[in-house]
Design an enzyme around this catalytic site. Structure first.
Site, PDB file in Angstrom:
ATOM      1  CE1 TYR A  42      78.558  -2.268 -48.914  1.00 45.06           C
ATOM      2  CE2 TYR A  42      77.767  -3.873 -47.310  1.00 45.06           C
ATOM      3  CZ  TYR A  42      78.053  -2.570 -47.659  1.00 45.06           C
ATOM      4  OH  TYR A  42      77.841  -1.563 -46.753  1.00 45.06           O
ATOM      5  CG  PHE A  65     100.206   9.204 -32.577  1.00 42.83           C
ATOM      6  CD1 PHE A  65     101.439   9.590 -33.086  1.00 42.83           C
ATOM      7  CD2 PHE A  65      99.133   9.115 -33.443  1.00 42.83           C
ATOM      8  CE1 PHE A  65     101.585   9.871 -34.446  1.00 42.83           C
ATOM      9  CE2 PHE A  65      99.281   9.397 -34.799  1.00 42.83           C
ATOM     10  CZ  PHE A  65     100.504   9.765 -35.293  1.00 42.83           C
ATOM     11  CB  THR A  66      98.537  13.760 -33.431  1.00 46.75           C
ATOM     12  OG1 THR A  66      98.771  12.761 -34.434  1.00 46.75           O
ATOM     13  CG2 THR A  66      99.809  14.565 -33.216  1.00 46.75           C
ATOM     14  CG  ASP A 118      99.313   3.093 -31.801  1.00 43.14           C
ATOM     15  OD1 ASP A 118      99.452   2.389 -32.820  1.00 43.14           O
ATOM     16  OD2 ASP A 118      99.229   4.333 -31.829  1.00 43.14           O
ATOM     17  CE  LYS A 167     101.437   5.675 -39.982  1.00 41.36           C
ATOM     18  NZ  LYS A 167     101.001   5.970 -38.668  1.00 41.36           N
ATOM     19  NE  ARG A 223     104.474  13.993 -35.328  1.00 42.34           N
ATOM     20  CZ  ARG A 223     103.264  14.254 -35.815  1.00 42.34           C
ATOM     21  NH1 ARG A 223     102.727  15.442 -35.682  1.00 42.34           N
ATOM     22  NH2 ARG A 223     102.579  13.328 -36.448  1.00 42.34           N
ATOM     23  CG  PHE A 277     100.192  18.504 -36.908  1.00 44.88           C
ATOM     24  CD1 PHE A 277      99.384  18.181 -35.826  1.00 44.88           C
ATOM     25  CD2 PHE A 277     100.427  17.532 -37.871  1.00 44.88           C
ATOM     26  CE1 PHE A 277      98.816  16.917 -35.719  1.00 44.88           C
ATOM     27  CE2 PHE A 277      99.876  16.268 -37.762  1.00 44.88           C
ATOM     28  CZ  PHE A 277      99.058  15.962 -36.686  1.00 44.88           C
TER      29      PHE A 277
HETATM   30  C1  LIG Z   1      99.954   6.855 -37.995  1.00 46.00           C
HETATM   31  C2  LIG Z   1      99.700   6.517 -36.600  1.00 46.00           C
HETATM   32  C3  LIG Z   1      98.390   6.395 -36.124  1.00 46.00           C
HETATM   33  C4  LIG Z   1      97.166   6.723 -36.946  1.00 46.00           C
HETATM   34  O1  LIG Z   1      97.054   5.913 -38.067  1.00 46.00           O
HETATM   35  P1  LIG Z   1      96.442   6.452 -39.457  1.00 46.00           P
HETATM   36  O2  LIG Z   1      96.491   5.236 -40.323  1.00 46.00           O
HETATM   37  O3  LIG Z   1      97.328   7.552 -39.935  1.00 46.00           O
HETATM   38  O4  LIG Z   1      95.065   6.920 -39.199  1.00 46.00           O
HETATM   39  C5  LIG Z   1      98.233   6.005 -34.803  1.00 46.00           C
HETATM   40  N1  LIG Z   1      99.275   5.785 -34.004  1.00 46.00           N
HETATM   41  C6  LIG Z   1     100.541   5.908 -34.425  1.00 46.00           C
HETATM   42  C7  LIG Z   1     101.675   5.659 -33.486  1.00 46.00           C
HETATM   43  C8  LIG Z   1     100.799   6.294 -35.738  1.00 46.00           C
HETATM   44  O5  LIG Z   1     102.052   6.452 -36.141  1.00 46.00           O
END
Ligand SMILES: *Cc1c(COP(=O)(O)O)cnc(C)c1O
Length: 474
Positions: free
Chosen positions: A91, A143-144, A232, A275, A399, A466
């Site tokens: 843990y 970004f969303t 980011d 990513k 998008r 979306f």
């Molecule tokens: C995917 C993404 C996020 C969010 O990450 P999650 O792992 O999906 O929560 C933030 N910023 C960018 C540019 C992304 O592509």
């Protein structure tokens, strides 16, 4: 496979004396395969209708080539899979946490690591510890999930990307750059700016990079106003690859060296490991400031998990630590970005309108030019994504106006300039032959003589619509 910034695919196919360069292939071979299903046109029509013309609502088993996202869809290496078996599921204080901390510190260089279940977990915590209601957060395009968490914490987001970032035809090599004049205006006029958000590469602009010079300048400008820069870092390694290929002075540096320098111009980052970092789940928040890191550790236990696992299993952290090591290898990046470029060049050769230059993780189709007569309120990009699935079972993502959502204050639809469909390439998953099939399908849809009239939204969720909105053909 074609290589970045090289000749066109047609040039590659010429033989004999005209061949000016040698082909190269991925720096891996396939050890295990996962069957995928070819469907009939009738099956696809039924599946699309059941999914409310939203590709997010399709069942993945009905998809032939899945280019919905590169998020969590990458193939792990044998070394990463071996790492899963070494999960220390304690843990607290799992040894995998310390491996992850080492990898992040070696390649990104930040002082503190706070693991989270994925990127939005890190965005949530960062927004909660830094933003107060009434604040302004400038960023190089929204970004969303990032903007959602900033607004949810009471901030107003202001886009400070250069104008070229919004122009799908501009060939600018660094369309993700911050417009320093726009940023300075925010820094001097806003009541309080808790931090500036620097995304590398910029997803919503088409996977477009930020130059090293720009990151450096953003850092200096913000420092003059005592405002920290939070990156980011979701695709910062892809950004580093573009700097290597495009920015004078960096050709001889490794991706890993470039990444370290880039991060040095920022004070922390949010990261989606799904990513660049080659894992199916995971993320983190990095901070250099001790007091802020303390606050983040206090919050992470409430929303994610203890500060040494943050919502991940020990094995997930091990896979991510190893994924980071693999992600910064030049050979990996050459193949990764090279495959995206291969698909993009096939489409350009066929006259299909795509966002230029070709981005790092995806090809973005310019839906307005597929359907020049369709009003934006008929959702041209959403329509194009559903037509692509109907043609050959390729799944893409909207998008455009659906993703842009509504203004948090006025409730009006945002009307983004860009109305795009994203073909996102998972890392190490598909072959060049899959890319050929995708290109042929996109070309067929582009050349359709009977164009659809668009869609009407029949169900709209309150947040990030979306993902779950439903539509009907007009
Ligand atoms: C995917 C993404 C996020 C969010 O990450 P999650 O792992 O999906 O929560 C933030 N910023 C960018 C540019 C992304 O592509």
């Amino acid at each position: 496979m074609n290589s970045p910034s090289s000749s066109s695919p047609t040039a590659l196919r010429t033989t004999g004396q005209q061949l000016r360069r040698r082909s190269w292939a991925e720096p891996w071979k396939i050890k295990m395969v996962e069957p995928i299903k070819l469907t009939t046109a009738e099956q696809r029509t039924a599946a699309m209708r059941a999914a409310g013309y939203n590709t997010f609502l399709l069942r993945s088993e009905d998809v032939y080539i899945d280019l919905l996202t590169d998020s969590g869809t990458s193939a792990m290496s044998d070394w990463q899979w071996a790492g899963l078996m070494l999960g220390d599921e304690a843990y607290a204080g799992s040894k995998n946490y310390y491996h992850l901390e080492e990898a992040v510190s070696r390649h990104y260089g930040y002082k503190h690591l706070i693991p989270t279940h994925q990127g939005r977990g890190a965005e949530h915590i960062l927004s909660q510890i830094m933003i107060r209601p009434g604040d302004t957060v400038p960023g190089n395009m929204y970004f969303t999930t990032t903007r959602f968490h900033q607004e949810h914490a009471g901030a107003t987001f202001v886009d400070v990307v250069i104008d070229e970032g919004h122009d799908p035809a501009s060939p600018h090599p660094f369309k993700g750059n911050v417009d320093l004049a726009k940023l300075e205006r925010v820094l001097t006029t806003a009541k309080h700016v808790p931090y500036a958000c620097l995304a590398a590469t910029v997803n919503m602009a088409g996977g477009q990079p930020v130059s090293m010079a720009n990151a450096h300048a953003v850092h200096e400008l913000c420092a003059r106003h005592s405002v920290p820069v939070m990156m980011d870092a979701t695709r910062a390694v892809e950004n580093a690859w573009f700097i290597k290929c495009r920015e004078p002075g960096y050709a001889e540096k490794t991706c890993a060296e470039i990444l370290r320098e880039f991060c040095s111009y920022t004070d922390g980052c949010t990261m989606s490991g799904k990513k660049d970092a080659l894992v199916n789940i995971g993320g983190w928040l990095s901070l250099n400031d001790d007091a802020l890191a303390e606050k983040a550790r206090n919050l992470v236990v409430v929303f994610e998990g203890l500060h040494t696992y943050g919502g991940m299993a020990g094995r997930d952290m091990e896979a991510m630590a190893r994924g980071i090591e693999e992600s910064v290898q030049d050979d990996h990046m050459r193949a990764r970005v090279g495959q995206v470029e291969y698909l993009g060049e096939l489409l350009l050769a066929a006259g299909v309108p795509i966002v230029a230059p070709i981005g790092g993780h995806a090809i973005y189709l310019d839906a307005r030019r597929f359907y020049p007569d369709m009003p934006q309120d008929n959702f041209p990009a959403q329509t194009l994504a559903s037509e692509l699935y109907l043609d050959a079972g390729v799944r893409a993502m909207e998008r455009g106006i659906v993703s842009a959502g509504r203004d948090a204050k006025t409730g009006q639809n945002h009307h983004p300039k860009l109305e795009l469909v994203r073909l996102t390439i998972p890392r190490r998953v598909y072959t060049q032959a899959h890319m050929d099939v995708v290109a042929e399908s996109v070309e067929a849809v582009f050349q359709q003589t009977k164009k659809p009239r668009g869609l009407r939204m029949v169900y709209e969720p309150e947040y990030l619509r979306f993902f779950q909105a439903r539509f009907e053909p007009i």
